[in-house]
Motif scaffolding. Sequence first.
Motif, short mmCIF file in Angstrom:
data_model
loop_
_atom_site.label_atom_id
_atom_site.label_comp_id
_atom_site.label_asym_id
_atom_site.label_seq_id
_atom_site.Cartn_x
_atom_site.Cartn_y
_atom_site.Cartn_z
N GLY A 57 -11.54 6.60 16.59
CA GLY A 57 -10.22 6.49 17.20
C GLY A 57 -9.21 5.83 16.29
O GLY A 57 -8.04 6.22 16.24
N SER A 58 -9.66 4.83 15.54
CA SER A 58 -8.76 4.13 14.61
C SER A 58 -8.27 5.06 13.50
O SER A 58 -7.12 4.97 13.06
CB SER A 58 -9.46 2.92 14.01
N ILE A 59 -9.12 5.96 13.05
CA ILE A 59 -8.72 6.93 12.02
C ILE A 59 -7.64 7.86 12.58
O ILE A 59 -6.64 8.13 11.92
CB ILE A 59 -9.93 7.72 11.50
N VAL A 60 -7.83 8.34 13.80
CA VAL A 60 -6.83 9.22 14.42
C VAL A 60 -5.51 8.48 14.58
O VAL A 60 -4.44 9.03 14.28
CB VAL A 60 -7.35 9.80 15.75
N VAL A 61 -5.55 7.22 15.02
CA VAL A 61 -4.32 6.44 15.17
C VAL A 61 -3.65 6.21 13.81
O VAL A 61 -2.42 6.32 13.68
CB VAL A 61 -4.60 5.10 15.89
N TRP A 62 -4.43 5.92 12.79
CA TRP A 62 -3.89 5.75 11.44
C TRP A 62 -3.15 7.01 11.00
O TRP A 62 -2.03 6.95 10.49
CB TRP A 62 -5.01 5.39 10.46
N LEU A 63 -3.78 8.18 11.22
CA LEU A 63 -3.14 9.45 10.86
C LEU A 63 -1.87 9.68 11.67
O LEU A 63 -0.86 10.16 11.14
CB LEU A 63 -4.10 10.62 11.07
N LEU A 64 -1.93 9.35 12.94
CA LEU A 64 -0.76 9.49 13.82
C LEU A 64 0.41 8.69 13.26
O LEU A 64 1.54 9.19 13.15
CB LEU A 64 -1.12 9.03 15.23
N LYS A 65 0.16 7.45 12.87
CA LYS A 65 1.22 6.60 12.32
C LYS A 65 1.77 7.17 11.01
O LYS A 65 2.98 7.18 10.79
CB LYS A 65 0.69 5.19 12.08
N LEU A 90 -1.35 17.18 1.55
CA LEU A 90 -1.45 18.12 2.66
C LEU A 90 -0.35 19.14 2.41
O LEU A 90 0.83 18.83 2.54
CB LEU A 90 -1.25 17.41 4.00
N PRO A 91 -0.71 20.36 1.99
CA PRO A 91 0.29 21.32 1.52
C PRO A 91 1.21 21.81 2.64
O PRO A 91 0.96 21.58 3.82
CB PRO A 91 -0.56 22.46 0.97
N ASP A 92 2.26 22.52 2.24
CA ASP A 92 3.16 23.13 3.21
C ASP A 92 2.37 24.05 4.13
O ASP A 92 1.39 24.64 3.69
CB ASP A 92 4.26 23.92 2.48
N PRO A 93 2.73 24.09 5.37
CA PRO A 93 3.94 23.59 5.99
C PRO A 93 3.89 22.12 6.41
O PRO A 93 4.83 21.63 7.02
CB PRO A 93 4.08 24.48 7.22
N VAL A 94 2.81 21.41 6.08
CA VAL A 94 2.71 19.99 6.45
C VAL A 94 3.55 19.15 5.50
O VAL A 94 4.39 18.37 5.93
CB VAL A 94 1.24 19.52 6.49
N GLY A 95 3.32 19.28 4.21
CA GLY A 95 4.13 18.60 3.22
C GLY A 95 4.05 17.09 3.25
O GLY A 95 5.07 16.41 3.17
N ILE A 96 2.83 16.57 3.34
CA ILE A 96 2.62 15.12 3.38
C ILE A 96 1.63 14.75 2.28
O ILE A 96 0.66 15.45 2.03
CB ILE A 96 2.05 14.68 4.75
N THR A 97 1.88 13.61 1.64
CA THR A 97 0.93 13.03 0.69
C THR A 97 0.30 11.83 1.36
O THR A 97 1.00 10.93 1.82
CB THR A 97 1.64 12.60 -0.61
N LEU A 98 -1.03 11.82 1.45
CA LEU A 98 -1.75 10.72 2.10
C LEU A 98 -2.46 9.86 1.06
O LEU A 98 -3.23 10.37 0.24
CB LEU A 98 -2.83 11.26 3.05
N ASP A 99 -2.21 8.57 1.12
CA ASP A 99 -3.00 7.60 0.36
C ASP A 99 -4.10 7.15 1.31
O ASP A 99 -3.84 6.52 2.32
CB ASP A 99 -2.14 6.43 -0.06
N THR A 100 -5.34 7.49 1.00
CA THR A 100 -6.44 7.27 1.94
C THR A 100 -7.17 5.94 1.73
O THR A 100 -8.27 5.76 2.25
CB THR A 100 -7.45 8.43 1.87
N GLU A 101 -6.56 5.02 1.01
CA GLU A 101 -7.19 3.71 0.79
C GLU A 101 -7.61 3.05 2.08
O GLU A 101 -8.69 2.47 2.19
CB GLU A 101 -6.23 2.81 0.00
N LYS A 102 -6.77 3.12 3.11
CA LYS A 102 -7.04 2.47 4.39
C LYS A 102 -8.32 3.01 5.05
O LYS A 102 -8.98 2.29 5.81
CB LYS A 102 -5.84 2.66 5.33
N LEU A 103 -8.68 4.26 4.75
CA LEU A 103 -9.89 4.83 5.37
C LEU A 103 -11.16 4.08 4.96
O LEU A 103 -12.15 4.12 5.69
CB LEU A 103 -10.00 6.32 5.03
N LYS A 104 -11.12 3.38 3.85
CA LYS A 104 -12.29 2.57 3.46
C LYS A 104 -12.60 1.52 4.51
O LYS A 104 -13.75 1.13 4.69
CB LYS A 104 -12.05 1.90 2.11
N ASP A 105 -11.56 1.04 5.22
CA ASP A 105 -11.76 0.03 6.27
C ASP A 105 -12.54 0.58 7.46
O ASP A 105 -13.12 -0.18 8.22
CB ASP A 105 -10.41 -0.49 6.79
#
Length: 192
Positions: free
Chosen positions: A47-55, A174-189
């Motif tokens: 659930g925390s991963i989904v919330v992190w992505l949501l934010k 995350l390529p178009d049509p999303v067009g987001i760059t994710l730094d996944t460092e937080k996922l280590k937590d």
Amino acid sequence: MTPRTSDRPQMLVEEFEELARHAPESARLEFLHGKIGVKPMPDGNHGSIVVWLLKRCMQLRPDLELYPEQGLKVEAYRKGRARPDASLVPEGYFVGKGEWSEPDGVLMVVEVTSHDRDADQRDRIEKPEGFAASGIPVYLLVDRDLDSVTVHADPEGGVYRSVTTRAFGSVIELPDPVGITLDTEKLKDFAD
């Protein structure tokens, strides 16, 4: 070669929808390749991963919504039913859609693996096939077993032609049509 279950489904899609409608809240049912599957209930890290992505999505693409647990009609001819952990859509897309929505306006679906024996088949094989066949542009798999994120993109002919995997802590596009760059460092937590 053994025929796939979708060639001889366990039941009709309409029968599955009726069953899913009456299932207890603790049973999250899906219907992929002609067979019923039960999604495990998420734990706190899931659930925390989904919330992190949501934010992240809200910060980087405020014009979009990352909508949890919306049922989608997937696979060829929309004969499957999946309930991804989240779907990225234009604001208001799911209004009035009902329990099982057409995937045409979905830009990305997200799955976070659960620690169960079916995760490999379901999240790494069946769902990418079903989402690609439905034309969903991006499938993001957050894989807690492998401590990695995998971006499936460019669906054609029922498969994603582009698959990129990076370890937790990496930057991934995350390529178009999303067009987001994710730094996944937080996922280590959230690795467990």
